[in-house]
Design a protein around this motif. Structure first.
Motif, PDB file in Angstrom:
ATOM      1  N   VAL A  23       0.854  -1.183   0.000  1.00 54.49           N
ATOM      2  CA  VAL A  23       0.000   0.000   0.000  1.00 54.49           C
ATOM      3  C   VAL A  23       0.891   1.236   0.000  1.00 54.49           C
ATOM      4  CG1 VAL A  23      -1.917  -1.155   1.156  1.00 54.49           C
ATOM      5  CG2 VAL A  23      -0.213   0.061   2.524  1.00 54.49           C
ATOM      6  N   GLY A  24       0.432   2.260  -0.667  1.00 54.26           N
ATOM      7  CA  GLY A  24       1.189   3.502  -0.768  1.00 54.26           C
ATOM      8  C   GLY A  24       0.412   4.499  -1.588  1.00 54.26           C
ATOM      9  N   GLY A  25       1.124   5.483  -2.113  1.00 55.75           N
ATOM     10  CA  GLY A  25       0.485   6.504  -2.925  1.00 55.75           C
ATOM     11  C   GLY A  25       0.786   6.329  -4.395  1.00 55.75           C
ATOM     12  N   VAL A  26       0.475   7.349  -5.179  1.00 56.74           N
ATOM     13  CA  VAL A  26       0.702   7.331  -6.624  1.00 56.74           C
ATOM     14  C   VAL A  26       2.062   7.959  -6.911  1.00 56.74           C
ATOM     15  CG1 VAL A  26      -0.126   8.136  -8.868  1.00 56.74           C
ATOM     16  CG2 VAL A  26      -1.765   7.500  -7.087  1.00 56.74           C
ATOM     17  N   PRO A  27       2.999   7.215  -7.511  1.00 54.11           N
ATOM     18  CA  PRO A  27       4.309   7.782  -7.853  1.00 54.11           C
ATOM     19  C   PRO A  27       4.159   8.971  -8.802  1.00 54.11           C
ATOM     20  CG  PRO A  27       4.360   5.391  -7.996  1.00 54.11           C
ATOM     21  CD  PRO A  27       2.918   5.776  -7.826  1.00 54.11           C
ATOM     22  N   PRO A  28       5.114   9.895  -8.798  1.00 51.70           N
ATOM     23  CA  PRO A  28       4.985  11.111  -9.601  1.00 51.70           C
ATOM     24  C   PRO A  28       5.121  10.908 -11.099  1.00 51.70           C
ATOM     25  CG  PRO A  28       7.124  11.045  -8.514  1.00 51.70           C
ATOM     26  CD  PRO A  28       6.329   9.913  -7.958  1.00 51.70           C
ATOM     27  N   SER A  29       5.642   9.758 -11.534  1.00 47.96           N
ATOM     28  CA  SER A  29       5.803   9.527 -12.975  1.00 47.96           C
ATOM     29  C   SER A  29       4.458   9.580 -13.687  1.00 47.96           C
ATOM     30  CB  SER A  29       6.460   8.158 -13.210  1.00 47.96           C
ATOM     31  OG  SER A  29       6.446   7.836 -14.576  1.00 47.96           O
TER      32      SER A  29
END
Length: 332
Positions: free
Chosen positions: A149-155
């Protein structure tokens, strides 16, 4: 012996591997290729390496022993097949492709050329995974439960399923690989997914729950979500006389490392071990040692990593199916 190496893909993971290669005496990085000449030039400066924006041109011009491919899943075209046909040993970052057919072509090219291969499932090289494997031995595994689980990477491409494959394929593949590493090959998978938190940053599910049945009789489950403000990656293993928990995290920004911790019990004996070695560095060193003719240990050859990739594709397919999806999707 010196191992002459070229890299395709001078982005995030590519530069992490270059940092390791710079510290390996036997490694000589002589060429770097990226669609961005600026990125390739910046990465090549430390090594005095030649710069390319076309991998075919690079492979034609350079005298190499090994090729690192560290590009987004949508960018895989002929990098691996051309490298294999040139007789180069291959280190390929995951995800290895976007389609099973592409992965099958590369797998066939590697087998035909009889070159060595390694895919970047770095957790297989984590000291805490090594310890868990040693402690479990040949005991039967009953249950495996993992999550990322985590966030959305900036790419920008990560949030587009046609380019990344979604979180299951691009990111949580590491957890699905550990599921296979400890539980063996998967017979079938069913999955549910939804999107209720993340907005237009992604065009796929922000949460997925997948359940699997293994050939060994073990069952496993993996949860993924990119809707979390904090990142947490973990795996629980339950079986004959053992209950183990593995956690993984990244430290550092300029030169990040992949670390982990193992806790639990085996036959009533408590375990609490924290890794002090970087799993990324260990997998790269093992590959270079193997190419150099040493005692390197290739724990994730392309053919095996292809099975993990097929599993993640099956999870995506199962999200749209009412019944479990049988594996493999593409004949081995």
């Amino acid at each position: 012996m010196t191992v002459t190496i070229a890299l395709v893909g001078a982005g995030g993971i590519g530069t992490i591997h270059l940092g390791t290669l710079a510290d390996i005496d036997a490694a000589d990085v002589t060429a770097i290729c990226d669609v961005s000449a600026e990125a390739a030039t910046a990465a090549a400066e430390e090594f005095g390496a030649d710069v390319y924006t076309d991998h075919e041109e690079m492979l034609s011009n350079e005298d190499l022993d090994a090729l690192f491919v560290a590009i987004p899943p949508f960018a895989h075209t002929t990098q691996e097949t051309a490298g294999a046909e040139a007789g180069l040993d291959l280190f390929v970052e995951k995800p290895i492709a976007l389609s099973g057919e592409t992965a099958a072509r590369v797998d066939e090219a590697i087998a035909e050329a009889q070159v060595r291969s390694q895919v970047g499932h770095m957790y297989r090289y984590s000291p805490v995974v090594e310890e868990a494997v040693d402690r479990i031995g040949d005991r039967d595994v009953a249950l495996i439960d993992g999550h990322w689980v985590g966030g959305v990477p900036p790419s920008g491409w990560w949030g587009v399923k046609e380019k990344s494959g979604g979180q299951v394929v691009e990111q949580a593949a590491h957890v699905f690989d550990l599921v296979r590493y400890f539980g063996g090959d998967v017979d079938s998978v069913c999955a549910q997914g939804g999107k209720s938190v993340v907005g237009d940053d992604i065009d796929f599910e922000d949460a997925v729950s997948a359940s699997m049945k293994h050939e060994s009789g073990a069952v496993s489950h993996v949860s993924t979500s990119c809707a979390s403000p904090d990142e947490h990656v973990a795996l629980r293993l339950v079986g004959d006389g053992f209950h183990l928990e593995l956690e993984f995290w990244f430290e550092g920004e300029e030169h990040p490392v992949s670390l982990g911790r193992l806790t639990g019990t085996v036959d009533g004996e408590p375990i609490d071990l924290e890794a002090e070695e970087d799993a990324w560095a260990r997998e790269v060193r093992s590959f270079v040692e193997t190419v150099d003719g040493g005692e390197g240990d290739l724990r994730s050859p392309y053919g095996d990593a292809r099975k993990t990739f097929e599993l993640t594709l099956a999870v995506n397919e199962a999200l749209d199916e009412e019944n479990a999806v049988e594996l493999p999707l593409v004949s081995q």
